[in-house]
Design a protein around this motif. Structure first.
Motif, PDB file in Angstrom:
ATOM      1  N   GLN A  95      -2.381  -0.131  -9.660  1.00 58.41           N
ATOM      2  CA  GLN A  95      -2.680   0.465  -8.363  1.00 58.41           C
ATOM      3  C   GLN A  95      -2.798   1.964  -8.585  1.00 58.41           C
ATOM      4  O   GLN A  95      -1.887   2.588  -9.128  1.00 58.41           O
ATOM      5  N   GLY A  96      -3.914   2.509  -8.175  1.00 53.76           N
ATOM      6  CA  GLY A  96      -4.127   3.942  -8.315  1.00 53.76           C
ATOM      7  C   GLY A  96      -4.405   4.560  -6.959  1.00 53.76           C
ATOM      8  O   GLY A  96      -5.012   3.935  -6.093  1.00 53.76           O
ATOM      9  N   PHE A  97      -3.940   5.778  -6.771  1.00 50.42           N
ATOM     10  CA  PHE A  97      -4.209   6.501  -5.539  1.00 50.42           C
ATOM     11  C   PHE A  97      -4.002   7.991  -5.794  1.00 50.42           C
ATOM     12  O   PHE A  97      -3.413   8.392  -6.790  1.00 50.42           O
ATOM     13  N   SER A  98      -4.534   8.791  -4.889  1.00 53.20           N
ATOM     14  CA  SER A  98      -4.377  10.250  -4.962  1.00 53.20           C
ATOM     15  C   SER A  98      -3.627  10.720  -3.733  1.00 53.20           C
ATOM     16  O   SER A  98      -3.729  10.109  -2.659  1.00 53.20           O
ATOM     17  N   MET A  99      -2.900  11.812  -3.886  1.00 58.08           N
ATOM     18  CA  MET A  99      -2.222  12.395  -2.739  1.00 58.08           C
ATOM     19  C   MET A  99      -2.181  13.912  -2.896  1.00 58.08           C
ATOM     20  O   MET A  99      -2.052  14.437  -3.986  1.00 58.08           O
ATOM     21  N   THR A 100      -2.322  14.579  -1.764  1.00 60.58           N
ATOM     22  CA  THR A 100      -2.194  16.018  -1.698  1.00 60.58           C
ATOM     23  C   THR A 100      -1.088  16.286  -0.690  1.00 60.58           C
ATOM     24  O   THR A 100      -1.317  16.283   0.524  1.00 60.58           O
ATOM     25  N   PRO A 101       0.124  16.461  -1.170  1.00 57.88           N
ATOM     26  CA  PRO A 101       1.240  16.641  -0.250  1.00 57.88           C
ATOM     27  C   PRO A 101       1.174  17.988   0.453  1.00 57.88           C
ATOM     28  O   PRO A 101       0.739  18.983  -0.111  1.00 57.88           O
ATOM     29  N   GLU A 102       1.590  17.979   1.709  1.00 55.40           N
ATOM     30  CA  GLU A 102       1.797  19.243   2.413  1.00 55.40           C
ATOM     31  C   GLU A 102       3.128  19.773   1.904  1.00 55.40           C
ATOM     32  O   GLU A 102       4.137  19.081   1.964  1.00 55.40           O
ATOM     33  N   VAL A 103       3.113  20.966   1.369  1.00 57.58           N
ATOM     34  CA  VAL A 103       4.317  21.495   0.735  1.00 57.58           C
ATOM     35  C   VAL A 103       4.824  22.731   1.455  1.00 57.58           C
ATOM     36  O   VAL A 103       4.088  23.415   2.162  1.00 57.58           O
ATOM     37  N   GLU A 104       6.074  22.967   1.239  1.00 56.25           N
ATOM     38  CA  GLU A 104       6.693  24.176   1.795  1.00 56.25           C
ATOM     39  C   GLU A 104       6.334  25.348   0.888  1.00 56.25           C
ATOM     40  O   GLU A 104       6.469  25.280  -0.333  1.00 56.25           O
ATOM     41  N   ILE A 105       5.843  26.398   1.476  1.00 58.00           N
ATOM     42  CA  ILE A 105       5.460  27.583   0.709  1.00 58.00           C
ATOM     43  C   ILE A 105       6.598  28.588   0.779  1.00 58.00           C
ATOM     44  O   ILE A 105       7.064  28.938   1.852  1.00 58.00           O
ATOM     45  N   LYS A 106       7.038  29.055  -0.388  1.00 50.51           N
ATOM     46  CA  LYS A 106       8.144  30.007  -0.463  1.00 50.51           C
ATOM     47  C   LYS A 106       7.638  31.420  -0.482  1.00 50.51           C
ATOM     48  O   LYS A 106       6.663  31.773  -1.033  1.00 50.51           O
ATOM     49  N   VAL A 124       7.118  -0.235  -4.247  1.00 56.39           N
ATOM     50  CA  VAL A 124       5.974  -1.040  -4.669  1.00 56.39           C
ATOM     51  C   VAL A 124       6.373  -2.515  -4.572  1.00 56.39           C
ATOM     52  O   VAL A 124       7.404  -2.921  -5.113  1.00 56.39           O
ATOM     53  N   LYS A 125       5.562  -3.283  -3.889  1.00 49.14           N
ATOM     54  CA  LYS A 125       5.807  -4.724  -3.753  1.00 49.14           C
ATOM     55  C   LYS A 125       4.761  -5.469  -4.563  1.00 49.14           C
ATOM     56  O   LYS A 125       3.566  -5.159  -4.493  1.00 49.14           O
ATOM     57  N   ALA A 126       5.206  -6.446  -5.336  1.00 46.74           N
ATOM     58  CA  ALA A 126       4.295  -7.253  -6.145  1.00 46.74           C
ATOM     59  C   ALA A 126       4.860  -8.661  -6.257  1.00 46.74           C
ATOM     60  O   ALA A 126       6.059  -8.881  -6.056  1.00 46.74           O
ATOM     61  N   ASN A 127       3.976  -9.608  -6.556  1.00 42.99           N
ATOM     62  CA  ASN A 127       4.449 -10.967  -6.815  1.00 42.99           C
ATOM     63  C   ASN A 127       3.703 -11.538  -8.002  1.00 42.99           C
ATOM     64  O   ASN A 127       2.647 -11.042  -8.392  1.00 42.99           O
ATOM     65  N   ASP A 128       4.273 -12.579  -8.558  1.00 46.23           N
ATOM     66  CA  ASP A 128       3.676 -13.261  -9.693  1.00 46.23           C
ATOM     67  C   ASP A 128       3.731 -14.753  -9.409  1.00 46.23           C
ATOM     68  O   ASP A 128       4.821 -15.321  -9.256  1.00 46.23           O
ATOM     69  N   LEU A 149       0.855  -1.190   0.000  1.00 47.18           N
ATOM     70  CA  LEU A 149       0.000   0.000   0.000  1.00 47.18           C
ATOM     71  C   LEU A 149       0.888   1.236   0.000  1.00 47.18           C
ATOM     72  O   LEU A 149       1.931   1.252   0.668  1.00 47.18           O
ATOM     73  N   PRO A 150       0.480   2.273  -0.725  1.00 45.23           N
ATOM     74  CA  PRO A 150       1.319   3.475  -0.774  1.00 45.23           C
ATOM     75  C   PRO A 150       1.381   4.163   0.583  1.00 45.23           C
ATOM     76  O   PRO A 150       0.382   4.218   1.294  1.00 45.23           O
ATOM     77  N   PRO A 151       2.543   4.667   0.948  1.00 46.80           N
ATOM     78  CA  PRO A 151       2.655   5.392   2.220  1.00 46.80           C
ATOM     79  C   PRO A 151       1.910   6.724   2.139  1.00 46.80           C
ATOM     80  O   PRO A 151       1.763   7.295   1.069  1.00 46.80           O
ATOM     81  N   VAL A 152       1.468   7.169   3.275  1.00 48.06           N
ATOM     82  CA  VAL A 152       0.741   8.434   3.317  1.00 48.06           C
ATOM     83  C   VAL A 152       1.601   9.564   3.856  1.00 48.06           C
ATOM     84  O   VAL A 152       1.161  10.700   3.916  1.00 48.06           O
ATOM     85  N   SER A 153       2.823   9.249   4.262  1.00 51.50           N
ATOM     86  CA  SER A 153       3.675  10.293   4.837  1.00 51.50           C
ATOM     87  C   SER A 153       4.834  10.638   3.911  1.00 51.50           C
ATOM     88  O   SER A 153       5.209   9.857   3.052  1.00 51.50           O
ATOM     89  N   LEU A 154       5.363  11.813   4.132  1.00 48.15           N
ATOM     90  CA  LEU A 154       6.509  12.304   3.382  1.00 48.15           C
ATOM     91  C   LEU A 154       7.633  12.567   4.364  1.00 48.15           C
ATOM     92  O   LEU A 154       7.399  12.782   5.549  1.00 48.15           O
ATOM     93  N   SER A 155       8.846  12.566   3.870  1.00 51.78           N
ATOM     94  CA  SER A 155       9.988  12.822   4.743  1.00 51.78           C
ATOM     95  C   SER A 155      10.897  13.848   4.080  1.00 51.78           C
ATOM     96  O   SER A 155      11.434  13.594   2.998  1.00 51.78           O
ATOM     97  N   ASN A 156      11.049  14.992   4.717  1.00 51.34           N
ATOM     98  CA  ASN A 156      11.946  16.041   4.228  1.00 51.34           C
ATOM     99  C   ASN A 156      11.674  16.420   2.772  1.00 51.34           C
ATOM    100  O   ASN A 156      12.599  16.548   1.975  1.00 51.34           O
ATOM    101  N   GLY A 157      10.406  16.576   2.424  1.00 53.41           N
ATOM    102  CA  GLY A 157      10.054  16.988   1.073  1.00 53.41           C
ATOM    103  C   GLY A 157      10.228  15.917   0.018  1.00 53.41           C
ATOM    104  O   GLY A 157      10.210  16.198  -1.167  1.00 53.41           O
TER     105      GLY A 157
END
Length: 179
Positions: free
Chosen positions: A168-179, A107-111, A93-101
């Motif tokens: 696998q599809g997902f959406s994300m809205t990252p918290e970003v640094e505003i300049k 991605v893990k998969a098997n066949d 599953l995709p992580p929901v957190s970010l680290s240092n921008g």
């Protein structure tokens, strides 16, 4: 008639056989001969076969001979079934957190067929990459000018085994640094 229509390794194939004898009082029984890649499978003489241990691409055919207790009838054979490729499966599953921008997702998969897998991004934000051999996604999240520039990104990952694919599809809205 053989069912199901799509057979993967490990699927049980069932035969439905209909026939009659012109002498209406004779009971008809059937002799079953399963073949894999044109080789008779000697221990499989029932109207069902378990394909555990079979491999994708192998060919399965059933020969049926009716018997009324006195005489054998004409043998008939089924359509040949090709053992199908099982598609890969994405198990992470995709992580929901970010680290240092940065956004990193392995991605893990098997066949189940043991095929070599390749990873790609069908849709992703600019600058996001995926290693086609390992499935590791990397993305340096861009800084934005103001809070009105925050976006939601849609990501779609594709994992292929050469014959089939998993998505696998997902959406994300990252918290970003505003300049």
């Amino acid at each position: 008639k053989l069912s199901p229509k799509v057979i993967y390794p490990g699927t049980k194939i069932k035969a439905e056989v209909l026939g009659k004898d012109d002498d209406e009082d004779d009971k008809v029984t059937y002799f079953y001969e399963w073949q894999k890649n044109s080789t008779v499978l000697p221990d499989n003489t029932q109207p069902e076969i378990d394909t555990t241990g079979f491999k994708k691409g192998e060919l399965i055919t059933l020969f049926v001979t009716p018997f009324d207790g006195k005489d054998k009838g004409k043998s008939r054979f089924s359509r040949t079934i090709v053992i199908a490729n099982r598609p890969p499966e994405i198990t992470s599953l995709p992580p929901v957190s970010l680290s240092n921008g940065k956004y990193i997702y392995e991605v893990k998969a098997n066949d189940q067929d043991g095929d070599v897998l390749t990873y790609s991004l069908e849709s992703a934000p600019a600058g996001m990459t995926i290693d086609s051999a390992t499935g590791v996604i990397n993305w340096d999240i861009p800084a934005v000018a103001d809070s009105k520039s925050v976006f939601t990104y849609n990501i779609r990952i594709v994992v292929q085994d050469g014959d089939a694919a998993a998505f696998q599809g997902f959406s994300m809205t990252p918290e970003v640094e505003i300049k």
